[in-house]
Enzyme design. Structure first.
Site, PDB file in Angstrom:
ATOM      1  N   ASP A 195       0.926  -0.965   0.173  1.00  0.00           N
ATOM      2  CA  ASP A 195      -0.130  -0.124  -0.031  1.00  0.00           C
ATOM      3  C   ASP A 195       0.943   1.300   0.069  1.00  0.00           C
ATOM      4  O   ASP A 195       2.005   1.139   0.117  1.00  0.00           O
ATOM      5  CB  ASP A 195      -0.926  -0.007   1.365  1.00  0.00           C
ATOM      6  CG  ASP A 195       0.014   0.116   2.523  1.00  0.00           C
ATOM      7  OD1 ASP A 195       0.424   1.199   3.078  1.00  0.00           O
ATOM      8  OD2 ASP A 195       0.352  -0.983   3.155  1.00  0.00           O
ATOM      9  N   ASP A 197       1.338   4.657   2.263  1.00  0.00           N
ATOM     10  CA  ASP A 197       1.009   4.897   3.597  1.00  0.00           C
ATOM     11  C   ASP A 197       0.292   6.262   3.348  1.00  0.00           C
ATOM     12  O   ASP A 197      -0.110   6.744   2.693  1.00  0.00           O
ATOM     13  CB  ASP A 197       2.279   5.212   4.311  1.00  0.00           C
ATOM     14  CG  ASP A 197       2.208   4.786   5.729  1.00  0.00           C
ATOM     15  OD1 ASP A 197       1.597   3.877   5.933  1.00  0.00           O
ATOM     16  OD2 ASP A 197       2.708   5.620   6.641  1.00  0.00           O
TER      17      ASP A 197
END
Length: 256
Positions: A195, A197
């Site tokens: 991902d 952040d």
């Protein structure tokens, strides 16, 4: 290897070893089997059912247990968030630097005396090279900041870390790497970016299910990379990861 419970099927003909350590029980029994014709020990970092959150993992017991079974090189796959435009979800990165921002964990085996660990380069060059050359799309070199967890970062924290030039963020890489060095083990991490952040892009920020799903999707890719890396690991004899303590009077037990 220290990794997620999804790696259990990684080993051929595994045998479980229950290990008692001076630092309590490790996260789980250690499974020992074969990968690429080599003997490999596997320990699920969070336990077999993910019962240990990042700040409560028995890090000292884990590394001591592996060393006691004859382990000399540790590969540490992990999930990470990305902090800047130089990485993206799906990237696999072998970091070469670490920043420790944890604060509640016992970070050393040293409880008395003067034993100061040299740690300018926190990852083993030989093991890192084996990981970085396991596939053409593996990226070599990045700084990983390790935060306490179990919560994810605020946007302000995430942007601050990115402003330092750090590329990856994680919750388990420290004190694991330093404890491995104190145990005279070669240690390197291979990180899957799951991902971006919280401060790296707009939106709701990272969530647990997103991280877990991305890691599951890439499990077979990671096991393939690790198999290739294991087959080409160098001989650890004489590596600075162990020899740093040749002339140091250690005040703790290094088994084996």
């Amino acid at each position: 290897m220290i990794g997620g419970s999804g790696f259990y099927s990684f080993l051929d003909d595994p045998v479980e070893h229950v290990v008692t350590t001076p630092y309590g029980d490790p996260s789980a029994p250690v499974s020992v089997g074969e990968v690429a014709g080599r003997r490999v020990a596997f320990l699920p970092r969070h336990g077999p059912h993910h019962e240990h959150p990042p700040h409560a993992i028995p890090y000292r017991a884990n590394l001591w247990a592996l060393r006691s079974l004859g382990v000399r090189q540790v590969l540490a796959p992990c999930a990470v968030g990305g902090l800047g435009t130089d990485v993206a979800p799906g990237d696999v990165v072998v970091p070469d630097q670490l920043v420790d921002r944890t604060f509640r964990r016992v970070g050393s085996y040293v409880e008395r005396g003067a034993v100061h660990l040299p740690f300018a380069d926190p990852y083993c060059a030989g093991v890192s090279q084996a990981l970085a050359t396991a596939a053409p799309d593996v990226r070599a070199g990045a700084t990983m900041v390790v935060v306490e967890g179990p919560r994810f970062s605020t946007r302000a924290e995430s942007r601050h870390y990115a402003d330092q030039g750090w590329s990856l963020i994680n919750m388990t890489g420290a004190p694991e790497a330093a404890l491995a060095r104190e145990m005279r083990l070669c240690y390197a991490s291979i990180a899957l970016v799951t991902d971006m952040d919280a401060g790296a892009e707009s939106g709701a920020g990272v969530g647990q299910e997103e991280v877990f799903a991305r890691f599951r999707e890439n499990l077979s890719r990671l096991t393939g990379l690790l198999s290739t890396a294991i087959a080409q690991l160098p001989d650890p004899t004489g590596c600075a990861c162990s020899s740093w303590a040749d002339d140091v009077a250690l005040t703790y037990d290094v088994p084996g």
